[in-house]
Design a protein around this motif. Structure first.
Motif, PDB file in Angstrom:
ATOM      1  N   MET A   1     101.006  22.985 -22.787  1.00  0.00           N
ATOM      2  CA  MET A   1     102.172  22.478 -22.218  1.00  0.00           C
ATOM      3  C   MET A   1     102.442  22.919 -20.979  1.00  0.00           C
ATOM      4  SD  MET A   1     105.895  22.400 -24.102  1.00  0.00           S
ATOM      5  CE  MET A   1     107.144  23.264 -23.442  1.00  0.00           C
ATOM      6  N   TYR A   2     102.331  24.160 -20.491  1.00  0.00           N
ATOM      7  CA  TYR A   2     102.800  25.122 -19.424  1.00  0.00           C
ATOM      8  C   TYR A   2     101.762  24.523 -18.397  1.00  0.00           C
ATOM      9  CZ  TYR A   2     106.082  27.667 -21.826  1.00  0.00           C
ATOM     10  OH  TYR A   2     106.942  28.072 -22.631  1.00  0.00           O
ATOM     11  N   GLN A   3     100.614  24.276 -18.791  1.00  0.00           N
ATOM     12  CA  GLN A   3      99.521  23.770 -17.724  1.00  0.00           C
ATOM     13  C   GLN A   3      99.786  22.580 -17.193  1.00  0.00           C
ATOM     14  OE1 GLN A   3      95.652  24.430 -19.921  1.00  0.00           O
ATOM     15  NE2 GLN A   3      95.737  26.477 -19.405  1.00  0.00           N
ATOM     16  N   GLN A   4     100.159  21.554 -18.174  1.00  0.00           N
ATOM     17  CA  GLN A   4     100.640  20.409 -17.695  1.00  0.00           C
ATOM     18  C   GLN A   4     101.588  20.405 -16.652  1.00  0.00           C
ATOM     19  OE1 GLN A   4     101.282  18.181 -21.182  1.00  0.00           O
ATOM     20  NE2 GLN A   4      99.220  17.859 -21.573  1.00  0.00           N
ATOM     21  N   PHE A   5     102.948  21.044 -17.172  1.00  0.00           N
ATOM     22  CA  PHE A   5     104.152  21.394 -16.077  1.00  0.00           C
ATOM     23  C   PHE A   5     103.668  21.980 -14.667  1.00  0.00           C
ATOM     24  CE2 PHE A   5     107.954  23.888 -14.775  1.00  0.00           C
ATOM     25  CZ  PHE A   5     108.671  22.512 -14.744  1.00  0.00           C
ATOM     26  N   TYR A   6     102.740  22.982 -14.838  1.00  0.00           N
ATOM     27  CA  TYR A   6     102.508  23.444 -13.588  1.00  0.00           C
ATOM     28  C   TYR A   6     101.410  23.236 -12.913  1.00  0.00           C
ATOM     29  CZ  TYR A   6     105.977  26.966 -14.599  1.00  0.00           C
ATOM     30  OH  TYR A   6     107.355  27.801 -15.197  1.00  0.00           O
ATOM     31  N   SER A   7     100.845  21.830 -13.305  1.00  0.00           N
ATOM     32  CA  SER A   7      99.476  21.763 -12.794  1.00  0.00           C
ATOM     33  C   SER A   7      99.450  21.281 -11.142  1.00  0.00           C
ATOM     34  CB  SER A   7      98.872  20.177 -13.582  1.00  0.00           C
ATOM     35  OG  SER A   7      99.926  19.192 -13.281  1.00  0.00           O
ATOM     36  N   GLY A   8     100.499  20.844 -10.722  1.00  0.00           N
ATOM     37  CA  GLY A   8     100.824  20.460  -9.342  1.00  0.00           C
ATOM     38  C   GLY A   8     101.516  21.516  -8.562  1.00  0.00           C
ATOM     39  N   MET A   9     101.475  22.462  -8.934  1.00  0.00           N
ATOM     40  CA  MET A   9     102.439  23.676  -8.313  1.00  0.00           C
ATOM     41  C   MET A   9     101.551  24.795  -8.056  1.00  0.00           C
ATOM     42  SD  MET A   9     105.738  23.693 -10.578  1.00  0.00           S
ATOM     43  CE  MET A   9     106.741  24.748  -9.253  1.00  0.00           C
ATOM     44  N   ASN A  10     101.582  25.632  -7.160  1.00  0.00           N
ATOM     45  CA  ASN A  10     100.957  26.742  -6.793  1.00  0.00           C
ATOM     46  C   ASN A  10     101.516  27.891  -7.011  1.00  0.00           C
ATOM     47  OD1 ASN A  10      99.216  25.041  -5.076  1.00  0.00           O
ATOM     48  ND2 ASN A  10     100.302  25.291  -3.255  1.00  0.00           N
ATOM     49  N   LEU A  11     102.669  27.852  -7.866  1.00  0.00           N
ATOM     50  CA  LEU A  11     103.323  28.975  -8.459  1.00  0.00           C
ATOM     51  C   LEU A  11     103.096  29.013  -9.840  1.00  0.00           C
ATOM     52  CD1 LEU A  11     106.709  28.419  -6.531  1.00  0.00           C
ATOM     53  CD2 LEU A  11     104.926  29.942  -6.027  1.00  0.00           C
ATOM     54  N   THR A  12     101.831  29.136 -10.287  1.00  0.00           N
ATOM     55  CA  THR A  12     101.417  29.104 -11.833  1.00  0.00           C
ATOM     56  C   THR A  12     101.899  30.620 -12.513  1.00  0.00           C
ATOM     57  OG1 THR A  12      99.337  29.843 -11.238  1.00  0.00           O
ATOM     58  CG2 THR A  12      99.807  27.362 -11.657  1.00  0.00           C
ATOM     59  N   HIS A  13     101.805  31.690 -11.711  1.00  0.00           N
ATOM     60  CA  HIS A  13     102.445  32.762 -12.094  1.00  0.00           C
ATOM     61  C   HIS A  13     103.569  33.430 -12.140  1.00  0.00           C
ATOM     62  CE1 HIS A  13      97.930  33.474 -12.329  1.00  0.00           C
ATOM     63  NE2 HIS A  13      97.691  33.309 -11.177  1.00  0.00           N
ATOM     64  N   LEU A  14     104.618  32.514 -11.595  1.00  0.00           N
ATOM     65  CA  LEU A  14     105.852  32.770 -11.390  1.00  0.00           C
ATOM     66  C   LEU A  14     106.482  33.164 -12.888  1.00  0.00           C
ATOM     67  CD1 LEU A  14     108.516  32.882  -9.334  1.00  0.00           C
ATOM     68  CD2 LEU A  14     108.617  30.542  -9.825  1.00  0.00           C
TER      69      LEU A  14
END
Length: 66
Positions: A1-14
């Protein structure tokens, strides 16, 4: 779920960084409150209203009915 939300972002570790920052600040505040033993200061401040009230009763020479 989180991977889909953050897939287009560079801030995956935020989210992880913000969680660790919050945890660090929280533990710092708790450590400051419980480890820093300033109970003598607090006891002195807590007795101030009673000390002032006792001095005013002695100055009037009797009981003070409030």
């Amino acid at each position: 779920m989180y991977q889909q939300f953050y897939s287009g972002m560079n801030l995956t570790h935020l989210p992880l960084f913000s969680l660790l920052l919050f945890l660090g600040v929280f533990l710092g505040v708790v450590a400051h409150l419980f480890i820093a033993r300033r109970s003598q200061d607090f006891e002195t401040l807590a007795l101030l209203p009673l000390a002032e009230q006792g001095e005013s009763r002695q100055a009037t020479g009797g009981t003070n009915h409030e």
